[in-house]
Scaffold this active site. Structure first.
Site, PDB file in Angstrom:
ATOM      1  N   CYS A  99     -49.053  85.337 -65.750  1.00 32.61           N
ATOM      2  CA  CYS A  99     -50.438  85.459 -66.209  1.00 32.61           C
ATOM      3  C   CYS A  99     -51.438  85.806 -65.099  1.00 32.61           C
ATOM      4  O   CYS A  99     -51.494  86.956 -64.659  1.00 32.61           O
ATOM      5  CB  CYS A  99     -50.834  84.176 -66.942  1.00 32.61           C
ATOM      6  SG  CYS A  99     -52.243  84.375 -68.081  1.00 32.61           S
ATOM      7  N   GLU A 106     -45.649  82.760 -71.040  1.00 37.12           N
ATOM      8  CA  GLU A 106     -46.080  81.533 -70.383  1.00 37.12           C
ATOM      9  C   GLU A 106     -46.287  80.449 -71.441  1.00 37.12           C
ATOM     10  O   GLU A 106     -46.707  80.738 -72.568  1.00 37.12           O
ATOM     11  CB  GLU A 106     -47.386  81.832 -69.656  1.00 37.12           C
ATOM     12  CG  GLU A 106     -48.113  80.667 -69.040  1.00 37.12           C
ATOM     13  CD  GLU A 106     -49.476  81.080 -68.484  1.00 37.12           C
ATOM     14  OE1 GLU A 106     -49.910  80.446 -67.512  1.00 37.12           O
ATOM     15  OE2 GLU A 106     -50.103  82.026 -69.019  1.00 37.12           O
ATOM     16  N   LYS A 157     -45.700  78.853 -61.071  1.00 35.47           N
ATOM     17  CA  LYS A 157     -46.920  79.657 -60.933  1.00 35.47           C
ATOM     18  C   LYS A 157     -47.734  79.225 -59.720  1.00 35.47           C
ATOM     19  O   LYS A 157     -48.012  78.027 -59.536  1.00 35.47           O
ATOM     20  CB  LYS A 157     -47.740  79.514 -62.218  1.00 35.47           C
ATOM     21  CG  LYS A 157     -49.000  80.370 -62.280  1.00 35.47           C
ATOM     22  CD  LYS A 157     -49.698  80.136 -63.619  1.00 35.47           C
ATOM     23  CE  LYS A 157     -50.942  80.992 -63.777  1.00 35.47           C
ATOM     24  NZ  LYS A 157     -51.640  80.703 -65.053  1.00 35.47           N
TER      25      LYS A 157
END
Length: 260
Positions: free
Chosen positions: A150, A40, A112
């Site tokens: 994440c 990320e 995300k």
């Protein structure tokens, strides 16, 4: 199939970050990997997300992504990396994973959806969540890869949706924020997502001090096949569709699951 995990210590120098990724991609390709995954915020990272992230954001056809595509093409390797993407909101960017094939063509992108508003962090102040919650899976070399970022790792339903969509390997590209028990949680959650979905999980992370490092490849039985430790670097490891099939036959959870 052989894949590579590229653990970075990205900073605010975008060109320097791109140069390291190019070097790691070359090394991964020489090692026989068909795909290299980076964390990320691979192209631009700070200890905390701030107003500079939307300032440096670019569209997916901008110079940064063009360079990532060129790296994939130059080294004949599929490449996945986290970028800061322009959004419709000038004060916010998307936290996006983008995947390129060995020909430089874009295979997939994922914005995300679970933003890190925890531990005193407020990612959503400067980052816009992706609008679509549909699982993003792409195929390369006969293997289906699912994309997660994440904090998504803490939401098991997303991993399950990727497995249901045919994923064999979940790429969890991360910059896991350090803190009490955070490394233990990172390792445990990667293993849990692998075991409960009978998939490989490749958790590729930024190195300390911005993150916890410990990029790992966990097999469908929860065995850690690779651990990069704390230093930046790139390592290769094999994944096997036969292993996925064998574990799913031993533990036929997808057939046995009762949803009602």
């Amino acid at each position: 199939m052989r894949i590579a995990l590229g653990q970075l210590e990205s900073g605010t120098d975008i060109q320097a970050n791109l140069a390291v990724m190019d070097r790691f991609a070359a090394e991964a390709s020489r090692g026989g990997a068909g795909l290299v995954a980076f964390p990320e915020y691979a192209t631009y990272e700070k200890k905390k997300v701030d107003a500079t992230f939307p300032e440096v954001a670019e569209p997916l056809d901008g110079p940064v992504c063009q360079e990532l595509a060129a790296t994939a093409r130059r080294h004949r390797i599929a490449l996945v990396a986290g970028v800061v993407e322009t959004s419709e909101d000038p004060g916010k960017a998307y936290n996006t994973l983008v995947a390129y094939g060995p020909d430089g063509g874009r295979l997939a992108f994922y914005r995300k959806i679970h933003l890190f508003d925890a531990q005193g962090f407020g990612e959503s102040t400067f980052i816009k969540p992706g609008a679509s919650t549909s699982p993003v899976v792409f195929e390369h070399g006969g293997v289906r890869f699912g994309l997660m970022t994440c904090y998504d790792l803490r939401f098991p339903e997303l991993a399950r949706s990727l497995a249901d969509a045919g994923g064999h390997v979940l790429l969890v590209c991360s910059s896991w924020v350090p803190g009490t028990h955070k490394t233990e949680q990172w390792l445990a959650l990667n293993a849990a997502r692998a075991i409960e979905n009978s998939v490989y999980v490749a958790g590729v992370c930024q190195a300390p001090p911005v993150s916890v490092g410990r990029s790992v490849l966990v097999d469908p039985m929860g065995v850690v096949e690779l651990d990069l430790g704390l230093d930046a670097g790139v390592r290769t490891v094999d994944v096997s569709l036969e292993t996925v099939a064998r574990v799913r036959e031993s533990f036929p959870m997808f057939r046995q699951r009762r949803l009602q």
